[in-house]
Design an enzyme around this catalytic site. Structure first.
Site, PDB file in Angstrom:
ATOM      1  N   ASP A 151       0.794  -1.229   0.000  1.00 40.75           N
ATOM      2  CA  ASP A 151       0.000   0.000   0.000  1.00 40.75           C
ATOM      3  C   ASP A 151       0.828   1.282   0.000  1.00 40.75           C
ATOM      4  OD1 ASP A 151       0.885   0.177   2.627  1.00 40.75           O
ATOM      5  OD2 ASP A 151      -1.077  -0.147   3.524  1.00 40.75           O
TER       6      ASP A 151
ATOM      7  N   CYS B 279     -20.540   1.654  10.979  1.00 44.30           N
ATOM      8  CA  CYS B 279     -19.225   2.308  11.055  1.00 44.30           C
ATOM      9  C   CYS B 279     -19.384   3.820  11.124  1.00 44.30           C
ATOM     10  CB  CYS B 279     -18.361   1.898   9.873  1.00 44.30           C
ATOM     11  SG  CYS B 279     -19.075   2.233   8.234  1.00 44.30           S
TER      12      CYS B 279
ATOM     13  N   CYS C  53     -18.179   6.151  14.627  1.00 47.90           N
ATOM     14  CA  CYS C  53     -16.982   7.000  14.594  1.00 47.90           C
ATOM     15  C   CYS C  53     -17.157   8.195  15.526  1.00 47.90           C
ATOM     16  CB  CYS C  53     -16.718   7.487  13.172  1.00 47.90           C
ATOM     17  SG  CYS C  53     -15.248   8.547  13.049  1.00 47.90           S
TER      18      CYS C  53
END
Length: 321
Positions: A137, A197, A201
């Protein structure tokens, strides 16, 4: 003595995926360049993300090469996408500071790169005139989009790749090649209407489905932010996190199923990461830090940043049950 026949594209593709699995990769898949219409949409989404400033100080995200894999390997026609499961079925000690799971073991960049290179050398043995390039990555590649294209999983609303059998606890890598390989079907999104999600957060960093604003993200600030103090919004919401953040993955329903626990020696957690407290961090000298962070992806976080993050963190008290 006659040479062995070169396998067909279909045979070689099957053999290549099998070879990747012997290196511990799973899932594995293949995509053909330039990819489907979805890749164009992902590239356009990246442009909008950059224009909105969501990359914060990560200027490298704007590298033009990220839009075209052939700039990384001239003549590239296919890629092998691989996932490496880093989920280990252990938990941090109650009341300790928290570190994102991806950093528990050996630096995944090195692990994935070394194993992909072995796969690449195997590929050269099968097809001597091919060229290949291993990418993790840190390479300017739309890695999650290409993993999605190769069928490894889909990009969730938290921007992590999700596999229906392994959840999102995996790092990914790619092997670009000049060979024409047999592609797999791209993955289909299975997030549906779920927004667990987004709701979980604490800084509202997931501003809309699939869009994470790094300027609000705890992971970004604990790892990349080089300022002497964390922004008040981040410090107030930090909780126990001092190196990365796994909240959006921990609440994902796809991670609540029975997941395989990795027994890979290179991915096992370093004990100190599971029982970390503020007082300990304050006592370590440079030699101790160097020893603990040797061969770790967490070396990117400098000792003074660990102390800065810990000063703002608020570990959850141990359960009285």
């Amino acid at each position: 003595m006659s040479e062995l026949p070169i396998p067909s594209d279909q045979q070689l593709s099957h053999m290549l995926k099998q070879r990747a699995e012997t290196e511990g990769f799973s899932p594995v898949g293949i995509a053909r360049l330039p990819g489907s219409r979805r890749l164009q949409l992902r590239t356009a989404a990246l442009e909008r993300w950059l224009e909105a400033g969501h990359q914060a100080d990560m200027g490298w995200m704007a590298a033009p090469r990220r839009k075209d894999p052939t700039t990384l390997l001239k003549g590239a026609r296919s890629l092998l996408a691989v996932g490496l499961n880093y989920h280990v079925d252990v938990q941090a000690a109650p009341g300790s500071l928290r570190v994102a799971r991806y950093g528990w073991g050996r630096d995944y960049h090195r692990v994935v790169d070394q194993r992909l290179r072995r796969v690449g050398r195997w590929l050269s043995d099968q097809h001597p005139d091919c060229e290949w390039k291993a990418c993790v990555d840190s390479a300017p590649l739309l890695d999650k989009a290409w993993a999605e294209e190769a069928g490894l999983g889909w990009i969730g609303k938290h921007s992590n790749l999700i596999n229906s059998q392994r959840g999102s606890w995996m790092v990914i890598g790619h092997l670009l090649t000049t060979l024409d390989l047999e592609p797999d079907e791209p993955a289909r999104s299975l997030c549906g209407r779920c927004k667990a999600c987004m709701d979980a957060c604490p800084t509202d960093a997931i501003t809309e489905p699939f869009v994470v604003d790094s300027r609000r993200c705890i992971a970004f600030h604990t790892i990349e932010n080089r300022d002497a103090e964390l922004p008040d919004q981040i410090a107030d919401a930090l909780g126990p996190w001092v190196a990365g953040c796994d909240i959006c993955q921990e609440v994902c329903p796809w991670n609540h199923q029975r997941l395989p626990s990795s027994d890979d020696p290179e991915l096992q957690p370093r004990p100190w990461l599971l029982n970390l407290n503020k007082d300990t961090l304050e006592t370590w000298d440079a030699t101790t830090w160097d020893t603990h962070l040797q061969g770790s992806a967490l070396r990117r976080i400098k000792p003074w940043m660990w102390r800065r993050n810990a000063a703002a963190a608020q570990p959850n008290p141990p359960s009285s049950l």
